[in-house]
Design a protein around this motif. Structure first.
Motif, PDB file in Angstrom:
ATOM      1  N   ILE A   1       0.646  -1.181   0.134  1.00  0.00           N
ATOM      2  CA  ILE A   1      -0.043   0.047  -0.016  1.00  0.00           C
ATOM      3  C   ILE A   1       0.812   1.267  -0.117  1.00  0.00           C
ATOM      4  O   ILE A   1       2.062   1.108   0.470  1.00  0.00           O
ATOM      5  CB  ILE A   1      -0.876   0.120   1.303  1.00  0.00           C
ATOM      6  N   PRO A   2       0.604   2.391  -0.534  1.00  0.00           N
ATOM      7  CA  PRO A   2       1.197   3.427  -0.279  1.00  0.00           C
ATOM      8  C   PRO A   2       1.575   4.137   0.802  1.00  0.00           C
ATOM      9  O   PRO A   2       0.537   3.897   1.792  1.00  0.00           O
ATOM     10  CB  PRO A   2       0.366   4.686  -0.973  1.00  0.00           C
ATOM     11  N   ARG A   3       2.755   4.569   1.078  1.00  0.00           N
ATOM     12  CA  ARG A   3       3.375   5.130   2.275  1.00  0.00           C
ATOM     13  C   ARG A   3       3.384   4.246   3.283  1.00  0.00           C
ATOM     14  O   ARG A   3       4.466   4.313   3.970  1.00  0.00           O
ATOM     15  CB  ARG A   3       2.294   6.247   2.818  1.00  0.00           C
ATOM     16  N   GLY A   4       2.303   3.151   3.855  1.00  0.00           N
ATOM     17  CA  GLY A   4       2.573   2.533   4.896  1.00  0.00           C
ATOM     18  C   GLY A   4       2.724   0.844   4.757  1.00  0.00           C
ATOM     19  O   GLY A   4       3.143   0.521   3.641  1.00  0.00           O
ATOM     20  N   SER A   5       2.304   0.264   5.749  1.00  0.00           N
ATOM     21  CA  SER A   5       2.128  -1.232   5.459  1.00  0.00           C
ATOM     22  C   SER A   5       1.190  -1.927   6.115  1.00  0.00           C
ATOM     23  O   SER A   5       0.437  -1.109   6.863  1.00  0.00           O
ATOM     24  CB  SER A   5       3.493  -1.923   6.142  1.00  0.00           C
ATOM     25  N   PHE A   6       0.520  -2.982   5.733  1.00  0.00           N
ATOM     26  CA  PHE A   6      -0.266  -3.937   6.431  1.00  0.00           C
ATOM     27  C   PHE A   6      -0.130  -5.225   6.581  1.00  0.00           C
ATOM     28  O   PHE A   6       0.779  -5.780   5.959  1.00  0.00           O
ATOM     29  CB  PHE A   6      -1.949  -3.714   5.344  1.00  0.00           C
ATOM     30  N   PHE A   7      -0.639  -5.860   7.602  1.00  0.00           N
ATOM     31  CA  PHE A   7      -0.518  -7.073   8.045  1.00  0.00           C
ATOM     32  C   PHE A   7      -1.760  -7.899   8.302  1.00  0.00           C
ATOM     33  O   PHE A   7      -2.706  -7.241   8.844  1.00  0.00           O
ATOM     34  CB  PHE A   7       0.277  -7.030   9.633  1.00  0.00           C
ATOM     35  N   GLU A   8      -1.634  -9.301   7.945  1.00  0.00           N
ATOM     36  CA  GLU A   8      -2.882  -9.914   8.090  1.00  0.00           C
ATOM     37  C   GLU A   8      -3.026 -10.571   9.620  1.00  0.00           C
ATOM     38  O   GLU A   8      -3.892 -11.343  10.060  1.00  0.00           O
ATOM     39  CB  GLU A   8      -2.882 -11.210   7.181  1.00  0.00           C
ATOM     40  N   SER A   9      -2.034 -10.285  10.428  1.00  0.00           N
ATOM     41  CA  SER A   9      -2.144 -10.701  11.720  1.00  0.00           C
ATOM     42  C   SER A   9      -1.527  -9.838  12.608  1.00  0.00           C
ATOM     43  O   SER A   9      -0.838  -8.987  12.351  1.00  0.00           O
ATOM     44  CB  SER A   9      -1.513 -12.146  12.230  1.00  0.00           C
ATOM     45  N   GLU A  10      -1.800  -9.683  13.916  1.00  0.00           N
ATOM     46  CA  GLU A  10      -1.164  -8.416  14.863  1.00  0.00           C
ATOM     47  C   GLU A  10       0.258  -8.488  14.873  1.00  0.00           C
ATOM     48  O   GLU A  10       0.640  -9.430  15.269  1.00  0.00           O
ATOM     49  CB  GLU A  10      -1.899  -8.503  16.042  1.00  0.00           C
ATOM     50  N   PRO A  11       0.858  -7.836  14.331  1.00  0.00           N
ATOM     51  CA  PRO A  11       2.378  -7.578  14.024  1.00  0.00           C
ATOM     52  C   PRO A  11       3.099  -7.750  15.276  1.00  0.00           C
ATOM     53  O   PRO A  11       2.542  -6.837  16.582  1.00  0.00           O
ATOM     54  CB  PRO A  11       2.969  -6.441  13.123  1.00  0.00           C
ATOM     55  N   THR A  12       4.071  -8.420  15.861  1.00  0.00           N
ATOM     56  CA  THR A  12       5.071  -8.335  16.923  1.00  0.00           C
ATOM     57  C   THR A  12       6.088  -7.395  16.674  1.00  0.00           C
ATOM     58  O   THR A  12       6.567  -6.776  15.439  1.00  0.00           O
ATOM     59  CB  THR A  12       5.710  -9.663  17.214  1.00  0.00           C
ATOM     60  N   SER A  13       6.821  -7.057  17.687  1.00  0.00           N
ATOM     61  CA  SER A  13       7.820  -6.105  17.476  1.00  0.00           C
ATOM     62  C   SER A  13       9.087  -6.743  16.585  1.00  0.00           C
ATOM     63  O   SER A  13       9.845  -5.988  15.877  1.00  0.00           O
ATOM     64  CB  SER A  13       8.657  -5.463  18.951  1.00  0.00           C
ATOM     65  N   ASP A  14       9.226  -8.123  16.371  1.00  0.00           N
ATOM     66  CA  ASP A  14      10.115  -8.839  15.597  1.00  0.00           C
ATOM     67  C   ASP A  14       9.906  -8.387  14.361  1.00  0.00           C
ATOM     68  O   ASP A  14      10.513  -8.209  13.318  1.00  0.00           O
ATOM     69  CB  ASP A  14      10.084  -9.932  16.109  1.00  0.00           C
ATOM     70  N   GLN A  15       8.563  -8.531  14.123  1.00  0.00           N
ATOM     71  CA  GLN A  15       7.928  -8.328  12.561  1.00  0.00           C
ATOM     72  C   GLN A  15       8.133  -6.933  12.122  1.00  0.00           C
ATOM     73  O   GLN A  15       8.552  -6.541  11.297  1.00  0.00           O
ATOM     74  CB  GLN A  15       6.362  -8.870  12.525  1.00  0.00           C
ATOM     75  N   LEU A  16       7.894  -5.816  12.966  1.00  0.00           N
ATOM     76  CA  LEU A  16       8.179  -4.596  12.963  1.00  0.00           C
ATOM     77  C   LEU A  16       9.645  -4.114  12.813  1.00  0.00           C
ATOM     78  O   LEU A  16      10.117  -3.078  12.261  1.00  0.00           O
ATOM     79  CB  LEU A  16       7.393  -3.837  13.663  1.00  0.00           C
ATOM     80  N   LYS A  17      10.323  -4.994  13.364  1.00  0.00           N
ATOM     81  CA  LYS A  17      11.850  -4.696  13.394  1.00  0.00           C
ATOM     82  C   LYS A  17      12.075  -3.553  14.250  1.00  0.00           C
ATOM     83  O   LYS A  17      13.036  -2.600  13.967  1.00  0.00           O
ATOM     84  CB  LYS A  17      12.552  -4.723  12.009  1.00  0.00           C
ATOM     85  N   VAL A  18      11.271  -3.449  15.382  1.00  0.00           N
ATOM     86  CA  VAL A  18      11.624  -2.312  16.416  1.00  0.00           C
ATOM     87  C   VAL A  18      11.717  -2.975  17.615  1.00  0.00           C
ATOM     88  O   VAL A  18      11.083  -3.927  18.151  1.00  0.00           O
ATOM     89  CB  VAL A  18      10.310  -1.351  16.260  1.00  0.00           C
ATOM     90  N   PRO A  19      12.499  -2.208  18.680  1.00  0.00           N
ATOM     91  CA  PRO A  19      12.360  -2.409  20.111  1.00  0.00           C
ATOM     92  C   PRO A  19      10.723  -2.472  20.905  1.00  0.00           C
ATOM     93  O   PRO A  19      10.029  -1.434  20.336  1.00  0.00           O
ATOM     94  CB  PRO A  19      13.446  -1.408  20.812  1.00  0.00           C
ATOM     95  N   GLY A  20      10.594  -3.431  21.449  1.00  0.00           N
ATOM     96  CA  GLY A  20       9.026  -3.421  22.216  1.00  0.00           C
ATOM     97  C   GLY A  20       8.750  -1.960  22.698  1.00  0.00           C
ATOM     98  O   GLY A  20       7.521  -1.629  22.773  1.00  0.00           O
ATOM     99  N   VAL A  21       9.719  -1.152  23.350  1.00  0.00           N
ATOM    100  CA  VAL A  21       9.374   0.054  23.892  1.00  0.00           C
ATOM    101  C   VAL A  21       8.849   1.261  22.907  1.00  0.00           C
ATOM    102  O   VAL A  21       8.291   1.990  23.361  1.00  0.00           O
ATOM    103  CB  VAL A  21      10.538   0.662  24.734  1.00  0.00           C
ATOM    104  N   GLU A  22       9.189   0.871  21.586  1.00  0.00           N
ATOM    105  CA  GLU A  22       8.769   1.906  20.702  1.00  0.00           C
ATOM    106  C   GLU A  22       7.472   1.414  20.095  1.00  0.00           C
ATOM    107  O   GLU A  22       6.627   2.401  19.348  1.00  0.00           O
ATOM    108  CB  GLU A  22       9.845   1.799  19.528  1.00  0.00           C
ATOM    109  N   ILE A  23       6.700   0.411  20.429  1.00  0.00           N
ATOM    110  CA  ILE A  23       5.212   0.117  19.924  1.00  0.00           C
ATOM    111  C   ILE A  23       4.276   1.157  20.433  1.00  0.00           C
ATOM    112  O   ILE A  23       3.642   1.322  19.479  1.00  0.00           O
ATOM    113  CB  ILE A  23       4.979  -1.424  20.475  1.00  0.00           C
ATOM    114  N   PRO A  24       4.276   1.710  21.769  1.00  0.00           N
ATOM    115  CA  PRO A  24       3.304   2.666  22.077  1.00  0.00           C
ATOM    116  C   PRO A  24       3.390   3.921  21.362  1.00  0.00           C
ATOM    117  O   PRO A  24       2.493   4.705  21.043  1.00  0.00           O
ATOM    118  CB  PRO A  24       3.834   2.597  23.554  1.00  0.00           C
TER     119      PRO A  24
END
Length: 280
Positions: free
Chosen positions: A194-217
């Motif tokens: 999709i333009p600009r962002g991303s979409f996921f077919e299941s709730e993404p984890t921090s590992d899937q997003l490739k970010v530290p868990g503290v950045e999720i909020p």
């Protein structure tokens, strides 16, 4: 009573219109004589009015086709002689599924047929209907904006509007309104994007997003802060309109430009935010 002059013009215009809409039958073996076979690969028309397809092999399309949404075309052959001013383009010949009527189109410079989508790819998109979906990147359309990492449901997959530039549209209910999210098929990754962002077919984890868990909020709130990782900024704000590179105090600087929110985000060599400029 209509003057004879205008009546004549009206008759000519109506005749031309009906002629353009009429189905012209061609001999497939004659049209495709000597041309590489398309082996019957099936495609779905993504937009019958985008000007890529025509019922006539002689007059290049200027208008749309009088064909219903999701009409299936079977590729018959690709004619080597170029149909346009682009030497890399070729003329594609299709047969409307269940008939012997031919439709003519073009290929892009890489050989991909224009104005159509592979049938198996279309079915893959349709399988999203009724399923849950999660967005990142502050996905929006018009006045509607999907909240990052919030669960939504895909209502339906449909055809795009004329000249929208997307392969399909994903319709999602957002705060009482339908939001249309353009879908693009990437042949390299064999996935929809999709333009600009991303979409996921299941709730993404921090590992899937490739970010530290503290950045999720922070991603959920769609904000950026000093020290944030580049991946987290992408998932929070989406892909920037522009990316600029420069040197600052003997270090490489990467600048992401978000024109809609008038925000500049600066990353250092470690791909970490060290400065944010708002309201530039």
């Amino acid at each position: 009573m209509m003057p004879s002059f205008f009546r004549t013009l009206t008759t000519i215009a109506l005749t031309s219109f009906l002629s353009a809409c009429a189905t012209t039958n061609y001999d497939k073996s004659e049209v495709c004589s000597g041309a590489p076979s398309g082996k019957g690969k099936q495609y779905v028309i993504t937009d019958a009015g985008d000007g890529y397809l025509s019922r006539s092999k002689d007059n290049w399309p200027w208008g749309g086709l009088d064909l219903p949404e999701n009409t299936i075309l079977s590729l018959q052959c690709v004619i080597p002689s170029r149909p346009t001013s682009q030497p890399e383009q070729r003329r594609a010949v299709y047969e409307i599924e269940g008939t012997q009527n031919l439709i003519f189109g073009t290929t892009s410079t890489d050989g991909t047929p224009n104005g159509v989508l592979a049938y198996e790819t279309f079915n893959r998109a349709k399988s999203l209907e009724g399923n849950s979906i999660w967005f990142t990147g502050s996905v929006r359309h018009g006045v509607s904006e999907a909240k990052n990492l919030e669960r939504y449901t895909v209502k339906r997959i449909t055809q795009p509007t004329i000249m929208s530039g997307s392969d399909l549209l994903m319709i999602v209910q957002v705060e009482g309104a339908e939001m249309k999210v353009p879908l693009f098929w990437d042949d390299q990754s064999e996935e929809f994007g999709i333009p600009r962002g991303s979409f996921f077919e299941s709730e993404p984890t921090s590992d899937q997003l490739k970010v530290p868990g503290v950045e999720i909020p922070l991603i959920k709130e769609g904000i950026v802060e000093i020290g944030m990782s580049q991946n987290a900024v992408y998932h929070s704000l989406g892909f920037p309109k522009d990316i600029n590179y420069s040197q600052f105090r003997n270090r490489k600087v990467e600048q992401w430009v978000y024109r809609d929110t008038r925000t500049l985000v600066y990353f250092d060599d470690s791909k970490t935010v060290f400065h944010i400029q708002r309201g530039y």
